[in-house]
Design a protein around this motif. Structure first.
Motif, PDB file in Angstrom:
ATOM      1  N   VAL B 105      72.811 110.258   1.807  1.00  0.00           N
ATOM      2  CA  VAL B 105      73.016 111.355   2.756  1.00  0.00           C
ATOM      3  C   VAL B 105      72.355 112.621   2.233  1.00  0.00           C
ATOM      4  CG1 VAL B 105      74.742 112.735   3.960  1.00  0.00           C
ATOM      5  CG2 VAL B 105      75.173 110.318   3.521  1.00  0.00           C
ATOM      6  N   LEU B 106      72.570 112.908   0.942  1.00  0.00           N
ATOM      7  CA  LEU B 106      71.990 114.133   0.362  1.00  0.00           C
ATOM      8  C   LEU B 106      70.476 114.152   0.530  1.00  0.00           C
ATOM      9  CD1 LEU B 106      72.285 116.718  -1.472  1.00  0.00           C
ATOM     10  CD2 LEU B 106      71.746 115.187  -3.376  1.00  0.00           C
ATOM     11  N   PHE B 107      69.820 113.043   0.162  1.00  0.00           N
ATOM     12  CA  PHE B 107      68.351 113.033   0.212  1.00  0.00           C
ATOM     13  C   PHE B 107      67.837 113.043   1.649  1.00  0.00           C
ATOM     14  CE2 PHE B 107      68.473 111.409  -4.282  1.00  0.00           C
ATOM     15  CZ  PHE B 107      67.832 112.520  -4.807  1.00  0.00           C
ATOM     16  N   LEU B 108      68.580 112.392   2.561  1.00  0.00           N
ATOM     17  CA  LEU B 108      68.145 112.446   3.968  1.00  0.00           C
ATOM     18  C   LEU B 108      68.263 113.872   4.499  1.00  0.00           C
ATOM     19  CD1 LEU B 108      69.655 109.164   5.496  1.00  0.00           C
ATOM     20  CD2 LEU B 108      67.269 109.638   4.982  1.00  0.00           C
ATOM     21  N   VAL B 109      69.336 114.580   4.118  1.00  0.00           N
ATOM     22  CA  VAL B 109      69.497 115.968   4.562  1.00  0.00           C
ATOM     23  C   VAL B 109      68.379 116.835   3.993  1.00  0.00           C
ATOM     24  CG1 VAL B 109      70.966 118.013   4.355  1.00  0.00           C
ATOM     25  CG2 VAL B 109      71.985 115.814   4.959  1.00  0.00           C
ATOM     26  N   LEU B 110      68.045 116.606   2.702  1.00  0.00           N
ATOM     27  CA  LEU B 110      66.942 117.370   2.096  1.00  0.00           C
ATOM     28  C   LEU B 110      65.630 117.099   2.825  1.00  0.00           C
ATOM     29  CD1 LEU B 110      67.591 117.089  -1.759  1.00  0.00           C
ATOM     30  CD2 LEU B 110      67.616 119.156  -0.353  1.00  0.00           C
ATOM     31  N   THR B 111      65.397 115.817   3.186  1.00  0.00           N
ATOM     32  CA  THR B 111      64.178 115.469   3.923  1.00  0.00           C
ATOM     33  C   THR B 111      64.126 116.218   5.242  1.00  0.00           C
ATOM     34  OG1 THR B 111      64.342 113.273   2.943  1.00  0.00           O
ATOM     35  CG2 THR B 111      62.797 113.531   4.758  1.00  0.00           C
ATOM     36  N   LEU B 112      65.268 116.256   5.930  1.00  0.00           N
ATOM     37  CA  LEU B 112      65.338 116.953   7.222  1.00  0.00           C
ATOM     38  C   LEU B 112      65.072 118.445   7.039  1.00  0.00           C
ATOM     39  CD1 LEU B 112      65.993 116.835  10.254  1.00  0.00           C
ATOM     40  CD2 LEU B 112      68.395 117.119   9.682  1.00  0.00           C
ATOM     41  N   LEU B 113      65.659 119.025   5.982  1.00  0.00           N
ATOM     42  CA  LEU B 113      65.454 120.455   5.728  1.00  0.00           C
ATOM     43  C   LEU B 113      63.976 120.759   5.456  1.00  0.00           C
ATOM     44  CD1 LEU B 113      68.477 121.535   3.496  1.00  0.00           C
ATOM     45  CD2 LEU B 113      67.907 122.315   5.804  1.00  0.00           C
ATOM     46  N   LEU B 114      63.357 119.958   4.574  1.00  0.00           N
ATOM     47  CA  LEU B 114      61.957 120.207   4.236  1.00  0.00           C
ATOM     48  C   LEU B 114      61.061 120.000   5.453  1.00  0.00           C
ATOM     49  CD1 LEU B 114      62.023 118.502   0.753  1.00  0.00           C
ATOM     50  CD2 LEU B 114      61.503 120.900   1.155  1.00  0.00           C
ATOM     51  N   GLY B 115      61.381 118.992   6.261  1.00  0.00           N
ATOM     52  CA  GLY B 115      60.623 118.770   7.490  1.00  0.00           C
ATOM     53  C   GLY B 115      60.745 119.970   8.417  1.00  0.00           C
ATOM     54  N   SER B 116      61.942 120.553   8.474  1.00  0.00           N
ATOM     55  CA  SER B 116      62.151 121.722   9.337  1.00  0.00           C
ATOM     56  C   SER B 116      61.370 122.924   8.814  1.00  0.00           C
ATOM     57  CB  SER B 116      63.639 122.073   9.411  1.00  0.00           C
ATOM     58  OG  SER B 116      64.374 120.939   9.788  1.00  0.00           O
ATOM     59  N   VAL B 117      61.335 123.076   7.472  1.00  0.00           N
ATOM     60  CA  VAL B 117      60.545 124.172   6.899  1.00  0.00           C
ATOM     61  C   VAL B 117      59.087 124.009   7.300  1.00  0.00           C
ATOM     62  CG1 VAL B 117      59.675 125.159   4.746  1.00  0.00           C
ATOM     63  CG2 VAL B 117      62.103 124.591   4.962  1.00  0.00           C
ATOM     64  N   PHE B 118      58.577 122.782   7.200  1.00  0.00           N
ATOM     65  CA  PHE B 118      57.187 122.525   7.580  1.00  0.00           C
ATOM     66  C   PHE B 118      56.948 122.947   9.031  1.00  0.00           C
ATOM     67  CE2 PHE B 118      53.852 120.013   9.472  1.00  0.00           C
ATOM     68  CZ  PHE B 118      52.851 120.042   8.534  1.00  0.00           C
ATOM     69  N   LEU B 119      57.856 122.518   9.919  1.00  0.00           N
ATOM     70  CA  LEU B 119      57.679 122.841  11.341  1.00  0.00           C
ATOM     71  C   LEU B 119      57.796 124.344  11.574  1.00  0.00           C
ATOM     72  CD1 LEU B 119      59.631 119.887  13.004  1.00  0.00           C
ATOM     73  CD2 LEU B 119      57.183 120.356  13.176  1.00  0.00           C
ATOM     74  N   GLY B 120      58.664 125.010  10.809  1.00  0.00           N
ATOM     75  CA  GLY B 120      58.800 126.456  10.936  1.00  0.00           C
ATOM     76  C   GLY B 120      57.510 127.166  10.565  1.00  0.00           C
ATOM     77  N   VAL B 121      56.908 126.745   9.440  1.00  0.00           N
ATOM     78  CA  VAL B 121      55.643 127.351   9.014  1.00  0.00           C
ATOM     79  C   VAL B 121      54.566 127.089  10.057  1.00  0.00           C
ATOM     80  CG1 VAL B 121      53.839 127.288   7.257  1.00  0.00           C
ATOM     81  CG2 VAL B 121      56.232 127.214   6.575  1.00  0.00           C
ATOM     82  N   LYS B 122      54.570 125.868  10.603  1.00  0.00           N
ATOM     83  CA  LYS B 122      53.591 125.515  11.637  1.00  0.00           C
ATOM     84  C   LYS B 122      53.780 126.433  12.857  1.00  0.00           C
ATOM     85  CE  LYS B 122      50.221 123.325  11.920  1.00  0.00           C
ATOM     86  NZ  LYS B 122      49.357 123.919  10.947  1.00  0.00           N
ATOM     87  N   ALA B 123      55.021 126.679  13.225  1.00  0.00           N
ATOM     88  CA  ALA B 123      55.292 127.559  14.373  1.00  0.00           C
ATOM     89  C   ALA B 123      54.771 128.962  14.087  1.00  0.00           C
ATOM     90  CB  ALA B 123      56.796 127.589  14.659  1.00  0.00           C
ATOM     91  N   TYR B 124      54.952 129.427  12.841  1.00  0.00           N
ATOM     92  CA  TYR B 124      54.436 130.743  12.460  1.00  0.00           C
ATOM     93  C   TYR B 124      52.914 130.778  12.614  1.00  0.00           C
ATOM     94  CZ  TYR B 124      52.730 134.467   9.470  1.00  0.00           C
ATOM     95  OH  TYR B 124      52.035 135.540   8.990  1.00  0.00           O
TER      96      TYR B 124
END
Lengths: 118, 227
Positions: B105-124
């Motif tokens: 669960v921890l690593f899946l949540v981290l994966t989701l967080l990092l993926g969201s950071v990537f998408l956030g930067v892309k949106a910027y």
């Protein structure tokens, strides 16, 4: 759905008999591959700012192919996969190569003989 | 033998279906099925890469000046973020295989967080392009670009390729949420964690696509055309 099959009674543990695909990759390999990927990302970033002429594209794509191979072999477990998996992966890459190479052969050579259409 | 216990075992760790000889064979079949799907994805993205190469060799100067409009360090940081998310995904699969249920669960949540950071930067980055009128169309502008008409072709491919890639990441984030919920209920055991492993293949594939998008859209022509 009833489980009538005799092959695999869910109560029977098959440990030790069927774990060829359950290769547990040592954590050090994951960390090593990860560090290599990060270092190569920054190497390729800095090399791109140096003018190497036509070599720039070859360096950038070679590093990208090497990075992709690391992900493919270790993160995606192709190195530890069955031969059939390896063959399927290779055939996919081969078809992509056909697409890119055959079209580029056309585009690269099209104006060698002054053929109209370009 | 209590039958209620049997049912939970079957529900949580599905046994091999009757048409498979063993769990191992069943898992091999899943893996091959996933790879065949990924190959269709390779050809899907391959068409766009083909278009990129074809137009790049046709209009090299326009592509060189347009690709210098991307911000190098943002691209490099975002690549690093995506590689981190690939590492956490690989570790999630490893924890599933070794039965460390909380760590999955921890690593899946981290994966989701990092993926969201990537998408956030892309949106910027998309917003930045929007502000500078670098969206192909009627109001397209490319300050200092040679051959602005064909520079817009670069940006069409830029948005098409990174957009398709981001779409894959958004779909992946949806699957991650599903996996996190299932994993937190203890659905995945060393005997059966096929969904985690197959999703891992998908996530790494999306990473590989970016590994090629990064040099093609950000790096190539960086040095020569900068002058």
């Amino acid at each position: 759905m009833a489980n009538h099959n005799t092959h695999s009674n869910p109560n029977v543990r098959h440990e030790g008999t069927e774990h060829h695909t359950e290769h547990i990759v040592p954590i050090g390999i994951y960390i090593g591959v990860f560090l290599a990927l990060v270092v190569l990302t920054w190497v390729t970033t800095f090399v791109s700012t140096i003018d190497l002429g036509r070599l720039n594209i070859f360096v950038a794509l070679s590093i990208a192919i090497f990075k992709a191979s690391l992900v493919l072999l270790f993160f995606m477990h192709v190195k530890y996969g069955t031969r059939l998996t390896k063959m399927i992966v290779l055939s996919g890459i081969y078809w992509l190569f056909l697409l890119l190479f055959i079209v580029m052969m056309d585009l690269w050579t099209r104006n060698w003989m002054g053929v109209p259409g370009r | 033998m209590s039958s209620s216990v049997d049912t939970t075992v079957i529900d949580q760790t599905p046994a091999a279906r009757h048409h498979f000889e063993s769990l191992e064979q069943q898992k091999d079949a899943s893996t091959i099925g996933m790879w065949v799907f990924l190959i269709t994805e390779i050809m899907f993205f391959g068409g766009l890469f083909m278009a990129y190469f074809a137009y790049r060799q046709a209009y090299p100067a326009a592509f060189a000046s347009a690709s210098n409009k991307t911000t190098l360090w943002i691209g490099a940081v975002n690549t690093t973020v995506l590689i981190c998310s690939s590492l956490t995904m690989a570790l999630a699969v490893r924890c599933a295989a070794t039965g460390k249920k909380n760590l999955i669960v921890l690593f899946l949540v981290l994966t989701l967080l990092l993926g969201s950071v990537f998408l956030g930067v892309k949106a910027y980055e998309y917003h930045d392009k929007w502000v500078h009128h670098e969206i192909p169309g009627e109001h397209f502008e490319c300050e200092g670009c040679t051959d602005a008409g064909h520079a817009s072709l670069f940006f069409a491919l830029y948005f098409g390729m990174t957009g398709l890639h981001a779409t894959h990441m958004i779909i992946g984030a949806g699957f991650l949420i599903f996996l996190i919920i299932k994993a937190s209920k203890g659905a995945y055991t060393p005997r059966w964690f096929t969904p985690v492993e197959m999703f891992g293949l998908y996530w790494h594939f999306v990473d590989i696509v970016w590994i090629f998008l990064f040099p093609l859209l950000y790096l190539i022509d960086r040095s020569g055309a900068a002058k």
